[in-house]
Design an enzyme around this catalytic site. Structure first.
Site, PDB file in Angstrom:
ATOM      1  N   ARG A  54     -15.595 -11.428  -0.532  1.00 56.00           N
ATOM      2  CA  ARG A  54     -15.116 -10.115  -0.077  1.00 56.00           C
ATOM      3  C   ARG A  54     -15.038 -10.062   1.439  1.00 56.00           C
ATOM      4  NH1 ARG A  54     -17.950  -5.109   0.219  1.00 56.00           N
ATOM      5  NH2 ARG A  54     -19.611  -5.969  -1.081  1.00 56.00           N
ATOM      6  N   TYR A 107       8.671   3.153   3.483  1.00 55.76           N
ATOM      7  CA  TYR A 107       8.359   2.944   2.064  1.00 55.76           C
ATOM      8  C   TYR A 107       7.722   4.209   1.478  1.00 55.76           C
ATOM      9  CZ  TYR A 107       5.823   0.983  -1.956  1.00 55.76           C
ATOM     10  OH  TYR A 107       5.311   0.738  -3.210  1.00 55.76           O
ATOM     11  N   ASP A 180       5.539  -2.200  10.430  1.00 55.20           N
ATOM     12  CA  ASP A 180       5.712  -2.853   9.133  1.00 55.20           C
ATOM     13  C   ASP A 180       6.976  -3.701   9.220  1.00 55.20           C
ATOM     14  OD1 ASP A 180       6.304  -3.618   6.543  1.00 55.20           O
ATOM     15  OD2 ASP A 180       5.686  -1.723   5.641  1.00 55.20           O
ATOM     16  N   LYS A 205       6.262 -10.006  -0.854  1.00 58.98           N
ATOM     17  CA  LYS A 205       7.707 -10.087  -0.709  1.00 58.98           C
ATOM     18  C   LYS A 205       8.129 -11.443  -0.130  1.00 58.98           C
ATOM     19  CE  LYS A 205       7.569  -5.717  -2.058  1.00 58.98           C
ATOM     20  NZ  LYS A 205       6.196  -5.250  -1.839  1.00 58.98           N
TER      21      LYS A 205
END
Length: 390
Positions: A54, A107, A180, A205
């Site tokens: 983690r 988005y 972004d 992506k």
């Protein structure tokens, strides 16, 4: 190394035991520590070794270092999704009473995060057209801490001049510019070189490129990335799985050749659609008619593989097209080697009201196309066939 070489060789890990040509996969949740003192040291300095996945993992670390290299960043942080990256990046820079300025075309889930989630924690927001640098300047307040830009913007491919915005933001010492850059990938655009403080990607992506991983990444200064990792990623738990990171690293080796074909094919498809009688408008920054074409030429090394198009006939025409494509797949993601089609108003941007969507040119008859690396002639033939049904 130049870019085509760097996507293959930058930060490549060689197996120290067996010399494997492909980087090893470290599919482990925890790591054996040699002694008490080292356990204490590493738990307090998680960027210097591995304790628990983690906090950090060798496979994830290789992915992070590769992205940092391609984005010319001091450091990077892999996360479980693109939205996880956006959430951790922005929330690490904001607190109750702060203010964020963000673009009117982003988005849909980012829009929901900024307008529905952050306000419940006391964060104010302003929405502006980020292609209007003066509008950004006017929107910045004494309590502004983040200006958030998505370029190319989803789904209208609006291009924001990153350097011009950065020049404005840097006049306010406590404000950070977050970009972004998912639609561009590091192959086409490097926001940090243009003055941004933080760049985020949905690695699902183009970075991965094969549609088999969900992941995100943040690249920035070591100071910002350390804060994103501890305590934000530590507590949010949006941890990138080692196998997913390993898959992305393999996918990134073909980023250059994929992006070149995405760009080449997209230009051909855009030019075809731009002349088609059933198409009202094409949104592709490679077309000279796109309102931000000149900015794209200036700051990008290609125009990318994404576009949108308004089909005459509205939703009924969209339904006919999407139900009958054969080469394109009806799917909500993007950046894959194969071509995808979606209806942005009901899929990626359903969180916005119809009025909000229409105000930024996301219309009911609009489809978004992610152009893959197939033969462009087959993609055009597929679209030509279904448009004849409308």
């Amino acid at each position: 190394m130049k870019l085509n070489t760097a996507v293959i060789h930058a930060e490549q890990v060689v197996d120290p035991i067996h010399g494997c040509h492909v980087s090893p996969l470290y599919q482990s949740s925890t790591f054996i520590l040699p002694n008490f003192d080292e356990a204490v040291r590493l738990n307090q300095n998680v960027d210097q070794g591995f304790v628990y996945s983690r906090f950090g993992n060798p496979s994830v670390n290789e992915f992070e270092r590769k992205v940092a290299s391609l984005e010319h960043a001091e450091s990077a942080l892999g996360l479980a999704s693109g939205l996880g990256a956006i959430t951790v990046a922005t929330m690490s820079l904001l607190k109750s009473g702060d203010h964020i300025v963000f673009g009117d075309v982003i988005y849909g889930c980012s829009f929901a995060l900024f307008t529905k989630i952050l306000p419940s924690f006391g964060v104010e927001y302003s929405i502006v057209d980020t292609t209007d640098v003066a509008a950004i300047e006017r929107a910045i307040k004494p309590n502004t801490k983040v200006v958030y830009v998505e370029t190319p913007a989803n789904p209208t491919l609006k291009i924001t001049d990153i350097r011009a915005v950065a020049d404005v933001v840097k006049q306010h010492k406590d404000v950070k510019l977050v970009v972004d850059s998912t639609f561009a990938s590091p192959y086409l655009q490097n926001p940090l070189d243009l003055g941004a403080d933080v760049v985020v990607h949905s690695a699902t992506k183009f970075l991965n490129g094969h549609g088999n991983v969900t992941a995100g990444v943040i690249a920035s200064s070591k100071e910002i990335i350390d804060r994103c990792r501890m305590p934000f990623l530590q507590c949010f738990g949006a941890v990138l799985d080692p196998f997913a990171a390993w898959q992305i690293v393999q996918g990134m080796k073909t980023l250059a050749v994929r992006m070149e074909r995405h760009c080449e094919n997209a230009m051909k498809v855009a030019e075809f659609l731009d002349k088609h009688p059933k198409i009202e408008r094409v949104y592709y920054p490679g077309l000279a008619t796109h309102p931000t074409h000149e900015i794209a030429k200036k700051q990008m090394r290609g125009f990318g593989g994404m576009m949108s198009a308004d089909i005459k006939g509205g939703v009924d025409a969209v339904r006919t097209v999407m139900n009958n494509v054969k080469v394109f797949s009806l799917a909500t993601s993007l950046g894959n080697v194969d071509s995808l089609i979606q209806h942005s108003p009901s899929m990626s941007h359903f969180d916005m009201t119809e009025e909000e969507r229409n105000a930024v040119s996301i219309f009911a008859g609009q489809v978004r196309l992610s152009i893959g690396i197939e033969d462009a002639e087959d993609l055009i033939a597929d679209l030509d066939r279904v448009l004849a049904m409308v």
